[in-house]
Design an enzyme around this catalytic site. Structure first.
Site, PDB file in Angstrom:
ATOM      1  N   ASP A 101      98.256  14.614  49.370  1.00 58.01           N
ATOM      2  CA  ASP A 101      98.126  15.753  50.265  1.00 58.01           C
ATOM      3  C   ASP A 101      97.869  17.047  49.496  1.00 58.01           C
ATOM      4  O   ASP A 101      97.103  17.902  49.932  1.00 58.01           O
ATOM      5  CB  ASP A 101      99.403  15.933  51.095  1.00 58.01           C
ATOM      6  CG  ASP A 101      99.538  14.818  52.124  1.00 58.01           C
ATOM      7  OD1 ASP A 101      98.621  13.974  52.189  1.00 58.01           O
ATOM      8  OD2 ASP A 101     100.549  14.797  52.839  1.00 58.01           O
ATOM      9  N   TYR A 141      94.345  17.491  48.675  1.00 60.17           N
ATOM     10  CA  TYR A 141      93.604  17.791  49.899  1.00 60.17           C
ATOM     11  C   TYR A 141      93.798  19.270  50.253  1.00 60.17           C
ATOM     12  O   TYR A 141      92.844  19.997  50.526  1.00 60.17           O
ATOM     13  CB  TYR A 141      94.110  16.883  51.019  1.00 60.17           C
ATOM     14  CG  TYR A 141      93.509  17.192  52.374  1.00 60.17           C
ATOM     15  CD1 TYR A 141      92.302  16.626  52.766  1.00 60.17           C
ATOM     16  CD2 TYR A 141      94.160  18.052  53.263  1.00 60.17           C
ATOM     17  CE1 TYR A 141      91.749  16.922  54.005  1.00 60.17           C
ATOM     18  CE2 TYR A 141      93.611  18.347  54.494  1.00 60.17           C
ATOM     19  CZ  TYR A 141      92.408  17.777  54.865  1.00 60.17           C
ATOM     20  OH  TYR A 141      91.872  18.079  56.081  1.00 60.17           O
ATOM     21  N   ASP A 142      95.054  19.689  50.207  1.00 56.37           N
ATOM     22  CA  ASP A 142      95.355  21.087  50.525  1.00 56.37           C
ATOM     23  C   ASP A 142      94.588  22.033  49.617  1.00 56.37           C
ATOM     24  O   ASP A 142      94.125  23.089  50.048  1.00 56.37           O
ATOM     25  CB  ASP A 142      96.859  21.362  50.382  1.00 56.37           C
ATOM     26  CG  ASP A 142      97.653  20.664  51.475  1.00 56.37           C
ATOM     27  OD1 ASP A 142      97.055  20.274  52.485  1.00 56.37           O
ATOM     28  OD2 ASP A 142      98.873  20.510  51.293  1.00 56.37           O
ATOM     29  N   SER A 178      98.041  20.555  64.426  1.00 58.40           N
ATOM     30  CA  SER A 178      98.388  20.584  63.019  1.00 58.40           C
ATOM     31  C   SER A 178      99.241  21.829  62.773  1.00 58.40           C
ATOM     32  O   SER A 178      99.546  22.560  63.719  1.00 58.40           O
ATOM     33  CB  SER A 178      97.077  20.632  62.246  1.00 58.40           C
ATOM     34  OG  SER A 178      97.327  20.641  60.902  1.00 58.40           O
ATOM     35  N   LEU A 179      99.590  22.073  61.555  1.00 57.24           N
ATOM     36  CA  LEU A 179     100.374  23.275  61.234  1.00 57.24           C
ATOM     37  C   LEU A 179      99.643  24.077  60.170  1.00 57.24           C
ATOM     38  O   LEU A 179      99.013  23.497  59.275  1.00 57.24           O
ATOM     39  CB  LEU A 179     101.750  22.878  60.681  1.00 57.24           C
ATOM     40  CG  LEU A 179     102.738  22.228  61.649  1.00 57.24           C
ATOM     41  CD1 LEU A 179     103.938  21.701  60.877  1.00 57.24           C
ATOM     42  CD2 LEU A 179     103.185  23.236  62.701  1.00 57.24           C
ATOM     43  N   LYS A 221     109.887  18.685  56.768  1.00 54.09           N
ATOM     44  CA  LYS A 221     108.534  18.214  57.093  1.00 54.09           C
ATOM     45  C   LYS A 221     108.433  16.790  56.537  1.00 54.09           C
ATOM     46  O   LYS A 221     108.264  16.575  55.337  1.00 54.09           O
ATOM     47  CB  LYS A 221     107.471  19.116  56.465  1.00 54.09           C
ATOM     48  CG  LYS A 221     106.061  18.740  56.906  1.00 54.09           C
ATOM     49  CD  LYS A 221     105.070  19.835  56.515  1.00 54.09           C
ATOM     50  CE  LYS A 221     103.697  19.595  57.127  1.00 54.09           C
ATOM     51  NZ  LYS A 221     103.075  18.355  56.673  1.00 54.09           N
ATOM     52  N   ASP A 250     107.280  13.311  55.442  1.00 53.84           N
ATOM     53  CA  ASP A 250     106.006  12.835  54.914  1.00 53.84           C
ATOM     54  C   ASP A 250     105.747  11.428  55.437  1.00 53.84           C
ATOM     55  O   ASP A 250     105.957  10.436  54.743  1.00 53.84           O
ATOM     56  CB  ASP A 250     106.056  12.846  53.388  1.00 53.84           C
ATOM     57  CG  ASP A 250     104.664  12.753  52.782  1.00 53.84           C
ATOM     58  OD1 ASP A 250     103.684  12.858  53.543  1.00 53.84           O
ATOM     59  OD2 ASP A 250     104.570  12.576  51.567  1.00 53.84           O
ATOM     60  N   ARG A 305      98.085  10.503  65.906  1.00 52.35           N
ATOM     61  CA  ARG A 305      97.507  11.803  66.192  1.00 52.35           C
ATOM     62  C   ARG A 305      95.977  11.726  66.286  1.00 52.35           C
ATOM     63  O   ARG A 305      95.367  12.406  67.098  1.00 52.35           O
ATOM     64  CB  ARG A 305      97.894  12.802  65.097  1.00 52.35           C
ATOM     65  CG  ARG A 305      97.486  14.193  65.485  1.00 52.35           C
ATOM     66  CD  ARG A 305      97.990  15.217  64.522  1.00 52.35           C
ATOM     67  NE  ARG A 305      97.184  15.253  63.305  1.00 52.35           N
ATOM     68  CZ  ARG A 305      97.143  16.275  62.483  1.00 52.35           C
ATOM     69  NH1 ARG A 305      97.899  17.322  62.700  1.00 52.35           N
ATOM     70  NH2 ARG A 305      96.394  16.251  61.418  1.00 52.35           N
ATOM     71  N   GLU A 359     107.762  11.712  63.626  1.00 55.81           N
ATOM     72  CA  GLU A 359     107.137  11.119  62.449  1.00 55.81           C
ATOM     73  C   GLU A 359     107.711   9.730  62.213  1.00 55.81           C
ATOM     74  O   GLU A 359     108.926   9.545  62.175  1.00 55.81           O
ATOM     75  CB  GLU A 359     107.457  12.025  61.242  1.00 55.81           C
ATOM     76  CG  GLU A 359     106.476  11.925  60.125  1.00 55.81           C
ATOM     77  CD  GLU A 359     105.269  12.863  60.289  1.00 55.81           C
ATOM     78  OE1 GLU A 359     105.109  13.476  61.374  1.00 55.81           O
ATOM     79  OE2 GLU A 359     104.479  12.951  59.341  1.00 55.81           O
ATOM     80  N   LYS A 411     109.922  26.949  62.841  1.00 55.14           N
ATOM     81  CA  LYS A 411     109.424  27.190  64.191  1.00 55.14           C
ATOM     82  C   LYS A 411     110.246  28.325  64.785  1.00 55.14           C
ATOM     83  O   LYS A 411     111.461  28.392  64.560  1.00 55.14           O
ATOM     84  CB  LYS A 411     109.609  25.928  65.055  1.00 55.14           C
ATOM     85  CG  LYS A 411     108.876  24.708  64.500  1.00 55.14           C
ATOM     86  CD  LYS A 411     109.228  23.421  65.223  1.00 55.14           C
ATOM     87  CE  LYS A 411     108.539  22.236  64.549  1.00 55.14           C
ATOM     88  NZ  LYS A 411     108.976  20.932  65.055  1.00 55.14           N
ATOM     89  N   CYS A 423      97.280  -2.530  14.944  1.00 54.81           N
ATOM     90  CA  CYS A 423      98.076  -1.309  15.048  1.00 54.81           C
ATOM     91  C   CYS A 423      97.169  -0.099  14.821  1.00 54.81           C
ATOM     92  O   CYS A 423      96.430  -0.054  13.839  1.00 54.81           O
ATOM     93  CB  CYS A 423      99.198  -1.332  14.013  1.00 54.81           C
ATOM     94  SG  CYS A 423     100.063   0.241  13.896  1.00 54.81           S
ATOM     95  N   CYS A 461     104.073  -3.992  16.410  1.00 55.32           N
ATOM     96  CA  CYS A 461     103.502  -3.911  15.071  1.00 55.32           C
ATOM     97  C   CYS A 461     104.588  -4.478  14.171  1.00 55.32           C
ATOM     98  O   CYS A 461     105.703  -3.950  14.127  1.00 55.32           O
ATOM     99  CB  CYS A 461     103.217  -2.461  14.680  1.00 55.32           C
ATOM    100  SG  CYS A 461     102.823  -2.288  12.927  1.00 55.32           S
TER     101      CYS A 461
HETATM  102  S1  IVH Z   1     105.665  20.131  64.354  1.00 52.97           S
HETATM  103  C1  IVH Z   1     102.755  21.765  67.225  1.00 52.97           C
HETATM  104  N1  IVH Z   1     107.635  19.344  62.845  1.00 52.97           N
HETATM  105  O1  IVH Z   1     103.245  17.754  59.814  1.00 52.97           O
HETATM  106  C2  IVH Z   1     103.527  21.442  65.995  1.00 52.97           C
HETATM  107  N2  IVH Z   1     105.448  18.545  62.354  1.00 52.97           N
HETATM  108  O2  IVH Z   1     100.894  19.348  59.029  1.00 52.97           O
HETATM  109  C3  IVH Z   1     103.322  20.056  65.600  1.00 52.97           C
HETATM  110  N3  IVH Z   1     105.385  16.976  60.460  1.00 52.97           N
HETATM  111  O3  IVH Z   1     101.033  16.627  62.264  1.00 52.97           O
HETATM  112  C4  IVH Z   1     103.991  19.649  64.406  1.00 52.97           C
HETATM  113  N4  IVH Z   1     107.536  16.985  60.040  1.00 52.97           N
HETATM  114  O4  IVH Z   1     102.734  14.996  61.280  1.00 52.97           O
HETATM  115  C5  IVH Z   1     106.317  19.279  63.070  1.00 52.97           C
HETATM  116  N5  IVH Z   1     109.498  18.702  61.617  1.00 52.97           N
HETATM  117  C6  IVH Z   1     108.181  18.620  61.853  1.00 52.97           C
HETATM  118  C7  IVH Z   1     107.321  17.822  61.074  1.00 52.97           C
HETATM  119  C8  IVH Z   1     105.964  17.815  61.357  1.00 52.97           C
HETATM  120  C9  IVH Z   1     106.357  16.488  59.694  1.00 52.97           C
HETATM  121  C10 IVH Z   1     103.965  16.652  60.310  1.00 52.97           C
HETATM  122  C11 IVH Z   1     103.278  16.252  61.572  1.00 52.97           C
HETATM  123  C12 IVH Z   1     102.167  17.231  61.736  1.00 52.97           C
HETATM  124  C13 IVH Z   1     101.952  17.714  60.338  1.00 52.97           C
HETATM  125  C14 IVH Z   1     101.318  19.052  60.309  1.00 52.97           C
END
Ligand code: IVH
Length: 693
Positions: free
Chosen positions: A36, A39-40, A86-87, A122, A124, A143, A178, A295, A413, A431
């Site tokens: 990830d 990718y980021d 996504s976030l 979050k 994984d 998703r 998740e 959030k 060696c 060796c």
């Molecule tokens: S909230 C509208 N909460 O992170 C908000 N996502 O990069 C939707 N993820 O697609 C996501 N832990 O797969 C939320 N505590 C958490 C999360 C979480 C993992 C993942 C999820 C999301 C991705 C976004």
């Protein structure tokens, strides 16, 4: 990061193509090819170019869309009635604070310090939407691209912690969360793979993705997947909920697993603290997190802020420093250790991972290299295992150039060019030239280490430098060192030279056993060395003895004896010893006076921690008085000495066999007198009443 690229549009197009490719791999095929974090990095670079050159942003840029279209899906499509978004990411404390302050401004608050948030892990894993109708589990969907996912109901239904029936649920309830694989489950799965001679899985997340894409749900069922619920999707006629924290509590009360590490946090500073805490403690969890999610807790304020096309404005993902990155495997080299063990290691294009730059990682042995199928020229995934030791996880096969040849363990060696040998049935290759220069360096390090001659002021760096400068070639040269020349070396002032001289001087009078240990003879450890030093009293008769004579010494088996005899049969060993002799190193064994042998022939077992003796010191005290210090209790044991937190089995056995049990005071008395203080065997002697009969 200001872009200096002469062709930003070209670079952006290239980045977009790569991102699309990885989107497809991740979302549609469920087989991500890069971590990830990589990718980021691509997305960030594209964003930054687009921010500086808004004119080049295309409508189909990956920054404008969520995920990939579902292609080649083998599962039925499911349209999400509430999109799975996504976030946005905050990559550091400033970005996080910036987000909180933007929220405060949008909400017309004076500052972010009064805003209430919820901090969540979050996870994984793989995002999943679970749909319940009239309390019955009816569908699970991935998703996908956020609007359309895949129907994986049959597989998700096998996850034990996901409820199938809900009591008191509204007519329609979608729970987002998740699916993940706990780390112990992942470790066990890999152990089973290894035992079956199959390749290891790369990481829990990819394995989760693969487990969810099985055609046969019984396979998914066998994988031990789990679930954390963290968000509501479509809800019809649900309860009036005011806060995200209430929503999570409610999901918990309905029987969903809700992560217990969630916290309500007030103000931007609390968010930063939460990040600091979890950066340090992420490994206390038994599942992987790749960040934290913040959030806004108030659902009314969430609605007021709304979302962009891609992500809600009221939430943000705070990325933790990545612990997995990709880089190029430049070469596989072999290092030779003190015992001659040839260990292959990866030479990597330096990459920052898990808090430090990694440019080398062990590959353990020939079998591991083959197992992982890593080849010089591969792009490989590098991870910090257990947070400290870098590990090459495996190749990114999608990026392997065609015809990349497999690596072959060298037959000679790399240092001395003598053949490398892999003994029958052994995992390691060696060796076998005891005087290989690479072994010598490792050998001198060992010689001066605390395990052997404990030479102050002569550490690994110094040894390497002294060798490089031609001042020493073996441990014997340390005792003939030209300190004037050492003083001319860069970084070696008078103080370091004096320290070194004093350290080497002190080493001249170390016990013979330490010198023997320092020679690094295979199989010869401290107790064998001690036994030889005592029995022969001087190095010369040891050197002259044949294997049989040495094997006759109590505590020296035929393996040790054979190895020691073979060592001294080599002229180079004799030359080394002469350097010690002429350098003034002690070659004399301990004086063995009959009167001191208070414990001659007695077996004393020590269990638990003693206040006045380390484990080794207790053993030395017994052995230097002619006693033995076996690791287990038998009928022949003369006494068991019991310290703090003793081993229960030893105590029980001693009691069963009627072996006297002594405390530390009793032990001290025993060392002095050689007489086991007489008392009933069942009762440990009390320190207050030593019985000195
Ligand atoms: S909230 C509208 N909460 O992170 C908000 N996502 O990069 C939707 N993820 O697609 C996501 N832990 O797969 C939320 N505590 C958490 C999360 C979480 C993992 C993942 C999820 C999301 C991705 C976004």
């Amino acid at each position: 990061m200001p872009s200096t690229d002469p062709d930003p549009a070209g670079r952006a197009a290239e980045l977009a193509a790569r991102i699309r490719h990885h989107d497809e791999a991740y979302h549609a095929r469920g087989e991500p090819e890069i971590p990830d974090a990589d990718y980021d990095a691509l997305v960030r670079e594209l964003r930054s170019i687009e921010a500086q050159h808004p004119e080049i942003v295309t409508a189909d840029s990956p920054t404008q869309a969520v995920g990939a279209e579902v292609v080649g899906a083998t599962f039925a499509p499911v349209e999400h009635r509430v999109p799975m978004m996504s976030l946005d990411n905050a990559f550091d404390a400033d970005e996080l604070r910036g987000w909180a302050e933007r929220l405060a401004r949008s909400l017309e608050r004076e500052h972010a310090d009064a805003l209430e948030f919820i901090g969540e892990m979050k996870i994984d894993g793989i995002a999943m939407s679970l749909r319940y109708e009239d309390g019955r589990f009816v569908q699970a969907a991935t998703r996908g691209n956020g609007k359309v996912g895949e129907d994986v109901t049959a597989n998700v239904a096998t996850i034990a912690s996901i409820p199938h029936e809900l009591v008191g649920a509204p007519p329609v309830l979608e729970v987002r969360g998740e699916v993940y694989m706990p780390n112990p489950t992942f470790a066990a799965l890999n152990e089973a793979q290894e035992a079956a001679g199959k390749p290891r899985y790369a990481n829990p997340r990819n394995t989760t993705a693969g487990s969810l894409r099985q055609k046969d749900p019984t396979i998914t069922a066998s994988r031990g997947l789990d679930f954390w619920a963290y968000q509501l999707g479509e809800v019809v006629d649900g309860p009036e909920l005011e806060r995200q924290s209430d929503a999570l509590d409610w999901l918990g009360s309905l029987g969903f697993p809700v992560n217990p590490e969630r916290r309500r946090l007030t103000g931007a500073a609390a968010l930063a603290e939460f990040v600091v805490h979890w950066t340090e403690h992420r490994h206390d969890l038994d599942y992987d997190i790749d960040g934290l999610v913040f959030k806004l807790d108030d659902l009314g304020l969430q609605r007021a802020l709304g979302s962009t096309a891609k992500a809600p404005r009221w939430a943000i993902a705070s990325k933790l420093p990545p612990e997995e990155r990709t880089t190029e495997l430049l070469a596989i080299e072999v290092s030779i250790g003190r015992t001659g063990k040839a260990t292959p290691f990866a030479v990597l294009d330096p990459v920052f991972v898990g808090g430090s730059t990694v440019q080398m990682a062990t590959l353990h042995n020939d079998d591991q290299v083959r197992h992982k199928d890593v080849r010089p020229g591969d792009v490989v995934i590098v991870r910090k295992a257990g947070d400290v030791i870098p590990e090459v996880v495996g190749p990114v096969l999608a990026e392997r150039p065609t015809d990349l040849p497999a690596w072959v363990f060298p037959s000679a060696c790399p240092t001395c060019a003598e053949p490398l040998v892999r003994p029958e049935g052994e995992a390691h290759t060696f060796c076998v030239n005891a005087f290989c220069p690479a072994r010598q360096q490792a050998q001198i390090d060992y010689f001066s280490s605390r395990a052997a001659m404990d030479i102050d002021g002569v550490g690994e760096r110094t040894v390497a430098l002294l060798i490089a400068e031609g001042l020493i070639a073996d441990a014997g040269d340390l005792f003939h060192l030209d300190f004037e020349r050492v003083g001319e070396l860069e970084g070696y002032g008078q103080t370091s030279v004096d320290n070194m001289r004093a350290g080497i001087d002190a080493a001249r009078s170390r016990p013979l056993a330490s010198l023997l240990v320092g020679l690094g003879i295979r199989h010869l450890g401290p107790s064998g060395a001690e036994a030889l030093a005592r029995a022969f009293g001087h190095l010369d008769p040891i050197m002259a003895a044949d294997a049989e004579a040495m094997a006759a010494v109590d505590g020296v088996g035929p393996t040790i004896a054979g190895s020691v005899a073979a060592y001294f049969a080599d002229d180079r060993a004799l030359a080394l010893i002469e350097k010690f002799r002429s350098g003034g190193v002690n070659l004399v064994g301990p004086e063995v006076s009959a009167s001191e042998q208070t414990l001659a022939g007695m077996a004393i077992v020590v269990t638990g921690t003693l206040a006045g003796f380390s484990r080794d010191e207790a053993a030395d005290a017994i052995k230097s008085r002619g006693g033995k210090n076996p690791g287990s209790v038998s009928k022949k044991t003369a006494a068991v000495v019991v310290g703090e937190s003793p081993g229960a089995s030893k105590l029980t056995k001693a009691t069963d066999l009627g072996v006297p049990i002594l405390d530390e005071a009793g032990f001290v008395a025993l060392l002095e007198t050689g007489v086991v203080p007489g008392q009933p065997a069942e009762e440990p002697v009390s320190a207050d009443e030593p019985d000195e009969t």
